[in-house]
Each structure stands twice: as structure tokens, then as C-alpha cells.
Design an enzyme around this catalytic site. Structure first.
Site, PDB file in Angstrom:
ATOM      1  N   GLY A  91      -4.490  12.114  -7.736  1.00 46.58           N
ATOM      2  CA  GLY A  91      -5.028  10.880  -7.177  1.00 46.58           C
ATOM      3  C   GLY A  91      -4.050  10.186  -6.257  1.00 46.58           C
ATOM      4  O   GLY A  91      -4.409   9.288  -5.499  1.00 46.58           O
ATOM      5  N   ARG A  92      -2.798  10.594  -6.342  1.00 46.14           N
ATOM      6  CA  ARG A  92      -1.801   9.963  -5.461  1.00 46.14           C
ATOM      7  C   ARG A  92      -0.707  10.962  -5.102  1.00 46.14           C
ATOM      8  O   ARG A  92       0.440  10.580  -4.862  1.00 46.14           O
ATOM      9  CB  ARG A  92      -1.192   8.737  -6.127  1.00 46.14           C
ATOM     10  CG  ARG A  92      -0.579   9.022  -7.478  1.00 46.14           C
ATOM     11  CD  ARG A  92       0.349   7.926  -7.823  1.00 46.14           C
ATOM     12  NE  ARG A  92       0.780   8.072  -9.205  1.00 46.14           N
ATOM     13  CZ  ARG A  92       1.649   7.281  -9.777  1.00 46.14           C
ATOM     14  NH1 ARG A  92       2.176   6.303  -9.083  1.00 46.14           N
ATOM     15  NH2 ARG A  92       2.015   7.459 -11.013  1.00 46.14           N
ATOM     16  N   ASP A 251      -3.234  17.044 -19.055  1.00 47.28           N
ATOM     17  CA  ASP A 251      -2.996  17.140 -17.608  1.00 47.28           C
ATOM     18  C   ASP A 251      -1.503  17.031 -17.305  1.00 47.28           C
ATOM     19  O   ASP A 251      -1.088  17.286 -16.169  1.00 47.28           O
ATOM     20  CB  ASP A 251      -3.773  16.055 -16.844  1.00 47.28           C
ATOM     21  CG  ASP A 251      -3.511  14.665 -17.398  1.00 47.28           C
ATOM     22  OD1 ASP A 251      -3.785  14.452 -18.592  1.00 47.28           O
ATOM     23  OD2 ASP A 251      -3.012  13.817 -16.648  1.00 47.28           O
ATOM     24  N   ASP A 261       5.750  15.088 -15.080  1.00 50.10           N
ATOM     25  CA  ASP A 261       5.204  13.735 -15.074  1.00 50.10           C
ATOM     26  C   ASP A 261       6.005  12.774 -15.927  1.00 50.10           C
ATOM     27  O   ASP A 261       5.727  12.560 -17.099  1.00 50.10           O
ATOM     28  CB  ASP A 261       3.722  13.732 -15.463  1.00 50.10           C
ATOM     29  CG  ASP A 261       2.906  13.353 -14.237  1.00 50.10           C
ATOM     30  OD1 ASP A 261       3.523  12.968 -13.229  1.00 50.10           O
ATOM     31  OD2 ASP A 261       1.670  13.442 -14.280  1.00 50.10           O
TER      32      ASP A 261
HETATM   33  P1  AMP Z   1      -0.472  10.095 -14.845  1.00 47.13           P
HETATM   34  O1  AMP Z   1      -0.648   9.109 -15.948  1.00 47.13           O
HETATM   35  O2  AMP Z   1       0.619   9.733 -13.872  1.00 47.13           O
HETATM   36  O3  AMP Z   1      -0.352  11.491 -15.343  1.00 47.13           O
HETATM   37  O4  AMP Z   1      -1.795  10.024 -13.967  1.00 47.13           O
HETATM   38  C1  AMP Z   1      -3.074  10.252 -14.476  1.00 47.13           C
HETATM   39  C2  AMP Z   1      -4.062  10.354 -13.358  1.00 47.13           C
HETATM   40  O5  AMP Z   1      -4.160   9.116 -12.654  1.00 47.13           O
HETATM   41  C3  AMP Z   1      -3.762  11.426 -12.325  1.00 47.13           C
HETATM   42  O6  AMP Z   1      -4.978  11.968 -11.913  1.00 47.13           O
HETATM   43  C4  AMP Z   1      -3.124  10.615 -11.214  1.00 47.13           C
HETATM   44  O7  AMP Z   1      -3.228  11.246  -9.970  1.00 47.13           O
HETATM   45  C5  AMP Z   1      -3.924   9.330 -11.262  1.00 47.13           C
HETATM   46  N1  AMP Z   1      -3.212   8.168 -10.715  1.00 47.13           N
HETATM   47  C6  AMP Z   1      -2.136   7.540 -11.257  1.00 47.13           C
HETATM   48  N2  AMP Z   1      -1.761   6.507 -10.472  1.00 47.13           N
HETATM   49  C7  AMP Z   1      -2.584   6.473  -9.404  1.00 47.13           C
HETATM   50  C8  AMP Z   1      -2.712   5.650  -8.245  1.00 47.13           C
HETATM   51  N3  AMP Z   1      -1.895   4.639  -8.012  1.00 47.13           N
HETATM   52  N4  AMP Z   1      -3.693   5.946  -7.366  1.00 47.13           N
HETATM   53  C9  AMP Z   1      -4.550   6.963  -7.586  1.00 47.13           C
HETATM   54  N5  AMP Z   1      -4.483   7.763  -8.658  1.00 47.13           N
HETATM   55  C10 AMP Z   1      -3.519   7.546  -9.571  1.00 47.13           C
HETATM   56 MG    MG Z   2      -0.079  13.238 -14.691  1.00 45.68          MG
END
Ligand code: AMP
Ligand code: MG
Length: 484
Positions: A91-92, A251, A261
Site C-alpha cells: 500500500g505504500r 503478511d 517489516d
Molecule cells: P504493516 O503493518 O506495515 O505490515 O502494513 C500492513 C498493510 O498496510 C500493508 O498492506 C501496507 O502496505 C499497508 N499500509 C501501511 N501504511 C500505509 C500507508 N501509509 N498507506 C497505504 N498503505 C499502508
Molecule cells: Mg507488512
């Protein structure tokens, strides 16, 4: 742009069909400024940035200028987040390509915080400077601790603010990984229920990560076995140094077996198996002592994805997969015991080792003693809270340990060497991490650079490191927040 950086892109994941990824470029940023570049990692990758100007570097590490032959994509994946299945995806983050180094190792080069993608849901696709510096710091510390991990090549500011609880400076991290294929990648494809797609992913993973099983009789079963082994090795390493990942969703579990991560992760100081730092982990699902249990849970989700490939008959496939998953406890316990033996410098095995180890851990827990420093004390390093080790309980334990240590053909030399290579003298202590990040946020990178340098040799007896070994007095309520 100059071509003498030596980028050597050979992109394979981007050639996979549509459901696996979205083709997308990083969104350009307003005012790019490189602030950290990992020269030593660059060297390992055969990359040379020495001739490149700061302006160009800033453009490169924000994605404003893309290297020749890169081919940017966002990867699709799903995942169980705190036990709940969700469709996710990058997502980013944007994978700009796979760089192949001189020794023929393939590395994903990914920008994290590089703008919205098809998978951004309600997010802004961006990242704040603090969390990206935190990932850089901790992932590089993990690497120096000899723990498989993704690495960090650079952090650059975007010159744009991101809105969180307050306005924060935006930044992009350049992450380097063996790949970004996760248990969640398999879950995403498996949920689509198209066997052809699952076979495509499976074949890709075997070819890229585990070519040694290419000719085995039941490749899917063998993939489960090797990934299980890798994950056990990984979590045993985390337990060794007191690392708490904090968000072990499926994930965030890499098929290549790397730590991936770095969000709310942190290192345990006072030994307490129930330690949780993450503010969102209210029930302690990802507490220190739960990490092996969750690893097994995640591997079971992975096994479910592989069922159609294990056997035509579903019942047979489930039976075979369950047999592998059921080996988890025994293998984990063996590997954990051996790791703890190494921490205590014990050669060979003795039936009573387990009790010797558990008695030490129980003593640390009951007396609220620092995990890392206890092993430093046992290696005869002077540490500040040395008087903790003067009581009778500990002395009695120490006698048993010394007796056991001199058994099994264990020379003093061997004993010491084993302990020194297993027990870090330094870990990234939470209060120092926070202080250096606060300074960096205010524009002073010096403490962070110093800290990185010291953490680069955690097993070496470096001069003047005592201030990095001290626990913070206010650590009890330390909380970490998800890295957004
Ligand atoms: P994480 O907790 O970092 O593993 O992220 C979980 C999900 O949320 C993943 O699909 C990321 O790409 C998405 N994500 C986290 N932060 C953002 C953001 N600021 N914008 C878009 N997607 C995000
Ligand atoms: Mg992640």
C-alpha cells in the site's frame, strides 16, 4: 544520470501476470534529500555511489529518477492480521526491480513510503521519517547480530509532510531483501482458487529460493519443510537476543526466512517472557514467549495454501501437511536448547541442561534482571548492575553451571569462544533508540550515526560502550507504535 553505479537489474517478479502485481511508478516527491546511505551494504551489492552528486542521490533514493532497466511494481498479498484475514498488498511500497550482484545473488530493491498504489486502501502511501530511520537502525542492527533480515540501503526525505497524529516529515526507505514474497502472498493467490496461479507462484518460489528441492518427489511438502526449518531458525535467533517483532502477521513472514517489516519491534531488557511493547497488541498475541507459537500458527496458514499442490486427494494432503507442522515443537525445542546451550558455553548435551537453563531464566524473571547483561556478566564483563549477581540463589546456580561447563571435553577456550559468538554485548536499547531518533528528527543525525557504528559490532569488546549497556530507568512502560 551517470551509469557507473553498476545497477544490474534482472526483473522476474514483474513478469508474473496481473493478479500478482500492479505496474506502478513511485510518485514523485517535492523536495528530495538523501540523509542516510549505507556504504557498506552498497559495496556488498557491488553498487558504487561515490561519483554521484548529493542532488542525484536524493533523486535516486526517492524514486524521482529511476535507474535504467528498473520496472516498478506494487506486489499483491493478503494476510492474517492479529488472526483476521485481510486483503492487503504494497500500500505504500514499490519494488523497483531485482538487482543481481557480482556473486549472482538476487536482491529486491524496494522503496517504502513512495506513494499510493492500487493496494493503499485508506492510507496515503507515505511514511514518516522517524519510523523509516527506526527500520534502518534496527534492521542493520539485526544484520550485525547475524540474524537473517531485510536490509536498509538509504533513507531520503521527501520534503513533504505526512499527516499522522501531528504533521511529520515524510521519508522513503530503500529496503533490500532476498525477496518480498510472504506467507501472505501465498494466501492471496490461494484465496483466488485458481490452481494455475498457485502453481505459477509455487514454481517461481522454488526456482528463486529453494532450487535444491526442484527435483524432489513432493516439492510442495518439501517447500513446507524448508520454510518451517528457516522460520524456526529465525525465531530461535530472535529469542537468543531478546528481539520482539511485535507484529507477526502472516503478511510479515517472509518465505525466504528473513526478518521483515520493522514496525513496533523492540528488544527485551528485563527478562519477562510476557514482554509486549506494541501499543496495538493489547492481548499479547505477539509477546516474546508467544513468538514460536505464532510462527507455528503462521506456518499452518502457509501449509493450508499448499494443500492443492501436496496431493490430489485433499485428505491425504492435509494428513501429510499436518505431519510436517506437527514436527514444529520438537524441532523448535531442540534448536532452542542448543541455542541456549551456546549462550551458556555448554558443549555436548546433558539431560539436565534444560533445567539448568530454565532455572537461570526463572531467576532472571523473579529478580527482574536484564537478559543481555546477564550473559555479559557470565562472560566476565563488568556491567553496572553487577551486585544483582551476588545473592545465594545465583551463586548456587553459577556453581552448577561451572561444573557443567567443564564437562564434555569443554576447554575454557572453546567455552569462551562459543559464548562470545552467541551473546551480544550490545543490543539497540529502547531508550537509546528513542533518543537518537528524536535527535535525528530535530536534524541532528550524529547520535544515530554513532549508534549505528557501535551496533555494527555487537560481539566485539569496543571501548567506551558502557553507556549503551545501561537500562533506562523508565523502561517499564515502554511502548512502540506501528510504523506508519
Ligand atoms: P504493516 O503493518 O506495515 O505490515 O502494513 C500492513 C498493510 O498496510 C500493508 O498492506 C501496507 O502496505 C499497508 N499500509 C501501511 N501504511 C500505509 C500507508 N501509509 N498507506 C497505504 N498503505 C499502508
Ligand atoms: Mg507488512
Amino acid at each position: 544520470m551517470k551509469n557507473n553505479i553498476n545497477w544490474n537489474f534482472d526483473n522476474t517478479y514483474s513478469k508474473l501476470p496481473e493478479p500478482f502485481r500492479e505496474k506502478i511508478n513511485p510518485v514523485k516527491v517535492k523536495n528530495p534529500k538523501l540523509i542516510l546511505l549505507n556504504e557498506s551494504l552498497a559495496k556488498d551489492l557491488n553498487l558504487d555511489f561515490s561519483e554521484i552528486s548529493q542532488t542525484e542521490l536524493s533523486a535516486i533514493f526517492t524514486g524521482n529518477e529511476l535507474p535504467k532497466n528498473s520496472n516498478s511494481i506494487a506486489q499483491a498479498y493478503a494476510g492474517h492480521q492479529f488472526g483476521h484475514f485481510t486483503m492487503l498488498g504494497d500500500g505504500r511500497a514499490v519494488l523497483i526491480g531485482e538487482h543481481v550482484s557480482k556473486n549472482n545473488h538476487r536482491y529486491d530493491i524496494q522503496f517504502k513510503g513512495s506513494g499510493k498504489t492500487a493496494f493503499s486502501r485508506n492510507g496515503d502511501g507515505r511514511a514518516a521519517l522517524g519510523p523509516m530511520l527506526r527500520e534502518y537502525l534496527i534492521s542493520e542492527a539485526m544484520y550485525a547480530l547475524n540474524i537473517p533480515t531485510t536490509r536498509s540501503l538509504a533513507v531520503a526525505k521527501t520534503g513533504e509532510n505526512v499527516i499522522r497524529e501531528t504533521q511529520l516529515e515524510g521519508a522513503i526507505l530503500t529496503r533490500v531483501a532476498s525477496s518480498h514474497i510472504r506467507v501472505g502472498t501465498f494466501q492471496y493467490i490461494a484465496a483466488r482458487n485458481k490452481k494455475g496461479e498457485l502453481e505459477t507462484l509455487f514454481d517461481y518460489v522454488v526456482k528463486r529460493h529453494y532450487p535444491e528441492i526442484e527435483n524432489s518427489k513432493n516439492k510442495a511438502l518439501d517447500l513446507l519443510k524448508v520454510v518451517l526449518d528457516k522460520q524456526i531458525d529465525l525465531v530461535v535467533n530472535w529469542m537468543r537476543v531478546g528481539f520482539i517483532h511485535g507484529v507477526m502477521n502472516t503478511d510479515n513472514m517472509s518465505i525466504a526466512g528473513e526478518t521483515i517489516d520493522y514496525g513496533p519491534c523492540a528488544f527485551m531488557d528485563i527478562y519477562d517472557p510476557k514482554t509486549v511493547f506494541s501499543s496495538i497488541d493489547k492481548l499479547g498475541r505477539y509477546a516474546y514467549c508467544n513468538q514460536p507459537v505464532i510462527t507455528k500458527w503462521n506456518l499452518s496458514r502457509f501449509a493450508e495454501c499448499l494443500i492443492p499442490l501436496i496431493d490430489k486427494d485433499q485428505d491425504t494432503a492435509v494428513k501429510l501437511a499436518t505431519e510436517i507442522i506437527d514436527t514444529f515443537e520438537k524441532t523448535y525445542e531442540e534448536k532452542w536448547l542448543n541455542m541456549m546451550r551456546a549462550k551458556l558455553g555448554l558443549i555436548g548435551s546433558d539431560k539436565k541442561d534444560k533445567y539448568l537453563i530454565l532455572d537461570l531464566l526463572t531467576w532472571m524473571h523473579q529478580n527482574k534482571v536484564d537478559y543481555t547483561n546477564t550473559f555479559c556478566h557470565l562472560m566476565n564483563f563488568k556491567i553496572q548492575e553487577d551486585n544483582i549477581y551476588e545473592g545465594t540463589d545465583f551463586s548456587n546456580w553459577k556453581k552448577r553451571w561451572q561444573e557443567r561447563s567443564s564437562s564434555h571435553d569443554n576447554s575454557k577456550e572453546k567455552h569462551k569462544k562459543l559464548m562470545r559468538s552467541t551473546n551480544p554485548l550490545l543490543i539497540p536499547r529502547n531508550h537509546i533508540v528513542e533518543n537518537t531518533l528524536r535527535d535525528a528528527d530535530q536534524g541532528n543525525l550524529e547520535p544515530l550515526l554513532n549508534f549505528l557504528k557501535i551496533l555494527n559490532s555487537p560481539y566485539t569488546d569496543q571501548k567506551d560502550i558502557s553507556e549503551y549497556q545501561i537500562l533506562s530507568s523508565s523502561n517499564e512502560n515502554y511502548q512502540t507504535f506501528c510504523g506508519t
